[in-house]
Design a protein around this motif. Structure first.
Motif, short mmCIF file in Angstrom:
data_model
loop_
_atom_site.label_atom_id
_atom_site.label_comp_id
_atom_site.label_asym_id
_atom_site.label_seq_id
_atom_site.Cartn_x
_atom_site.Cartn_y
_atom_site.Cartn_z
N VAL A 44 -36.26 -64.41 -11.04
CA VAL A 44 -36.30 -65.38 -12.14
C VAL A 44 -35.54 -66.64 -11.76
O VAL A 44 -36.01 -67.76 -12.00
CB VAL A 44 -35.72 -64.76 -13.44
N GLU A 45 -34.38 -66.45 -11.16
CA GLU A 45 -33.56 -67.61 -10.77
C GLU A 45 -34.29 -68.50 -9.78
O GLU A 45 -34.30 -69.73 -9.92
CB GLU A 45 -32.24 -67.12 -10.17
N GLN A 46 -34.92 -67.89 -8.76
CA GLN A 46 -35.61 -68.70 -7.77
C GLN A 46 -36.82 -69.41 -8.38
O GLN A 46 -37.13 -70.55 -8.02
CB GLN A 46 -36.05 -67.83 -6.59
N ALA A 47 -37.50 -68.76 -9.32
CA ALA A 47 -38.61 -69.41 -10.02
C ALA A 47 -38.12 -70.62 -10.80
O ALA A 47 -38.76 -71.68 -10.82
CB ALA A 47 -39.29 -68.41 -10.94
N LEU A 48 -36.97 -70.49 -11.44
CA LEU A 48 -36.39 -71.61 -12.20
C LEU A 48 -36.02 -72.76 -11.28
O LEU A 48 -36.24 -73.93 -11.61
CB LEU A 48 -35.16 -71.13 -12.97
N GLN A 49 -35.46 -72.44 -10.11
CA GLN A 49 -35.10 -73.49 -9.16
C GLN A 49 -36.34 -74.20 -8.62
O GLN A 49 -36.34 -75.43 -8.45
CB GLN A 49 -34.26 -72.92 -8.02
N ILE A 50 -37.39 -73.43 -8.35
CA ILE A 50 -38.65 -74.03 -7.88
C ILE A 50 -39.22 -74.93 -8.95
O ILE A 50 -39.69 -76.05 -8.68
CB ILE A 50 -39.65 -72.92 -7.50
N ALA A 51 -39.18 -74.46 -10.20
CA ALA A 51 -39.70 -75.26 -11.32
C ALA A 51 -38.89 -76.54 -11.51
O ALA A 51 -39.45 -77.61 -11.79
CB ALA A 51 -39.70 -74.43 -12.60
N MET A 79 -33.02 -67.04 -19.87
CA MET A 79 -32.57 -67.72 -18.66
C MET A 79 -33.29 -69.04 -18.45
O MET A 79 -32.77 -69.93 -17.78
CB MET A 79 -32.80 -66.82 -17.44
N GLY A 80 -34.51 -69.16 -19.04
CA GLY A 80 -35.21 -70.44 -18.94
C GLY A 80 -36.70 -70.37 -18.73
O GLY A 80 -37.37 -71.41 -18.69
N ALA A 81 -37.28 -69.16 -18.57
CA ALA A 81 -38.73 -69.03 -18.43
C ALA A 81 -39.41 -69.53 -19.72
O ALA A 81 -38.81 -69.53 -20.79
CB ALA A 81 -39.12 -67.59 -18.15
N HIS A 82 -40.67 -69.93 -19.59
CA HIS A 82 -41.34 -70.59 -20.71
C HIS A 82 -42.10 -69.64 -21.63
O HIS A 82 -42.14 -69.85 -22.85
CB HIS A 82 -42.32 -71.64 -20.17
N LYS A 83 -42.71 -68.59 -21.08
CA LYS A 83 -43.47 -67.64 -21.90
C LYS A 83 -43.53 -66.30 -21.19
O LYS A 83 -43.09 -66.19 -20.03
CB LYS A 83 -44.88 -68.17 -22.18
N ALA A 84 -44.08 -65.29 -21.87
CA ALA A 84 -44.06 -63.95 -21.31
C ALA A 84 -45.33 -63.19 -21.64
O ALA A 84 -46.03 -63.50 -22.61
CB ALA A 84 -42.84 -63.18 -21.84
N ILE A 85 -45.62 -62.20 -20.80
CA ILE A 85 -46.74 -61.28 -21.02
C ILE A 85 -46.19 -59.86 -20.90
O ILE A 85 -45.51 -59.52 -19.94
CB ILE A 85 -47.87 -61.48 -19.99
N GLN A 145 -39.23 -60.82 1.24
CA GLN A 145 -37.84 -60.65 1.66
C GLN A 145 -37.19 -61.98 2.03
O GLN A 145 -36.51 -62.10 3.05
CB GLN A 145 -37.75 -59.66 2.83
N LEU A 146 -37.36 -62.97 1.19
CA LEU A 146 -36.82 -64.30 1.46
C LEU A 146 -35.42 -64.46 0.87
O LEU A 146 -35.16 -64.08 -0.25
CB LEU A 146 -37.74 -65.38 0.88
N SER A 147 -34.55 -65.07 1.65
CA SER A 147 -33.22 -65.40 1.15
C SER A 147 -33.11 -66.89 0.82
O SER A 147 -32.10 -67.34 0.27
CB SER A 147 -32.15 -65.02 2.19
N GLU A 148 -34.15 -67.63 1.14
CA GLU A 148 -34.22 -69.06 0.81
C GLU A 148 -35.69 -69.42 0.65
O GLU A 148 -36.53 -69.00 1.43
CB GLU A 148 -33.60 -69.89 1.94
N VAL A 149 -36.01 -70.21 -0.39
CA VAL A 149 -37.42 -70.50 -0.65
C VAL A 149 -37.57 -71.88 -1.27
O VAL A 149 -36.70 -72.35 -2.00
CB VAL A 149 -38.03 -69.42 -1.60
N SER A 150 -38.70 -72.54 -0.93
CA SER A 150 -39.02 -73.84 -1.53
C SER A 150 -40.53 -73.99 -1.56
O SER A 150 -41.25 -73.35 -0.79
CB SER A 150 -38.38 -75.00 -0.74
N GLN A 182 -29.70 -62.13 -1.70
CA GLN A 182 -28.94 -63.17 -1.01
C GLN A 182 -29.52 -64.57 -1.27
O GLN A 182 -29.08 -65.54 -0.68
CB GLN A 182 -28.95 -62.91 0.51
N SER A 183 -30.49 -64.65 -2.17
CA SER A 183 -31.18 -65.92 -2.41
C SER A 183 -30.42 -66.85 -3.34
O SER A 183 -30.75 -68.03 -3.43
CB SER A 183 -32.58 -65.66 -2.97
N GLY A 184 -29.42 -66.37 -4.02
CA GLY A 184 -28.64 -67.23 -4.92
C GLY A 184 -28.32 -66.50 -6.20
O GLY A 184 -29.15 -65.79 -6.77
#
Length: 261
Positions: A44-51, A79-85, A145-150, A182-184
């Motif tokens: 969720v955190e990485q999705a928020l950072q990408i967004a 945490m900040g997601a916009h909608k859910a299923i 298995q990413l520890s860093e993503v963009s 380890q991604s944040g």
């Protein structure tokens, strides 16, 4: 066009609780409190950072589970997601990873996606293979298995850290990724976020909505099964060695008898 991100999350038994199997050898989820899998919080955190880095993005969190699984969605929404299923159906009881991947794939397609983000594993099953199976079902690349993503220019890029080296990986969108712990550090929901989550839309689906045959999921449709389970033995007092000049020898003999050396 908005970047459509779907985050797959799981409602799991609290690892600090007294977990055990039910009579049908499935995890007894009623006997212990549940929560959003800690490893999925990183997703969720990485999705928020990408967004945050994108000009326009929308995050949908997706879970498969019983009524209480909505708690996992509410945490992600706060945490900040916009909608859910939420996919809920009594016939899903006992579904293994293969059946779960089918349900998730159908729900992801229903939502529409450019990027699917998963945690590295669930804290109950700990298999870690669902992102790869999900990507196969969706027919898209996987970068796991990413520890860093963009994400930029229609591609997802990330770093995978191994024991001996790190790899830089890249895939064209749409794609499925998984991120490690380890991604944040995942952010804590603010009071404002918790209140806002109550007003965010949560769509409820069942197997008929996704055109899934009940025979392909549940215990009967599982590709894997638990034949037997034995309760962990109670802890014993252990062995106390008094060192009267032979302590080292006794310790070595004990370690050798347990095949540690």
């Amino acid at each position: 066009m908005s970047l459509r991100i779907v985050v797959c999350v799981k409602y799991v038994p609290d690892a600090t609780g007294d977990r055990h199997f039910a009579e049908d050898l499935t995890t007894d989820r009623d006997a212990v409190d549940g929560l959003l899998s800690e490893l999925d919080e990183y997703a969720v955190e990485q999705a928020l950072q990408i967004a945050d880095a994108a000009d326009d993005a929308e995050i949908t969190v997706l879970t498969v589970g019983p009524e209480d699984a909505k708690d996992a969605l509410r945490k992600a929404l706060s945490m900040g997601a916009h909608k859910a299923i939420h996919v809920e159906d009594d016939a899903l009881h006992g579904t293994d990873v293969f059946g779960t991947s089918l349900v998730l794939a159908k729900a992801v397609e229903h939502a529409g996606f450019d990027l699917v983000v998963c945690g590295m594993a669930s804290t109950d099953g700990t298999m870690g293979v669902l992102p790869a199976i999900l990507a196969e079902r969706l027919g898209v690349p996987q970068v796991t298995q990413l520890s860093e993503v963009s994400v930029a220019d229609g591609k997802v890029t990330g770093r995978r850290d191994g024991d001996a080296a790190s790899e830089q990986l890249e895939a064209s969108l749409p794609a499925v990724i998984s991120v490690t712990d380890q991604s944040g550090e995942a952010r804590y929901p603010s009071f404002k976020g918790i209140m806002a989550a109550k007003k965010k839309p949560v769509e409820s689906l069942d197997l008929s909505d996704l055109d899934i045959d009940e025979a392909t999921v549940g215990l009967a449709g599982s590709w894997s099964t638990v034949d037997e389970a034995t309760q962990r033995p109670a802890r014993t007092a252990g062995t106390i060695v008094k060192d009267e000049g032979e302590g080292g020898k006794q310790l070595a003999e004990f370690l050798a008898s347990q095949k540690f050396i």
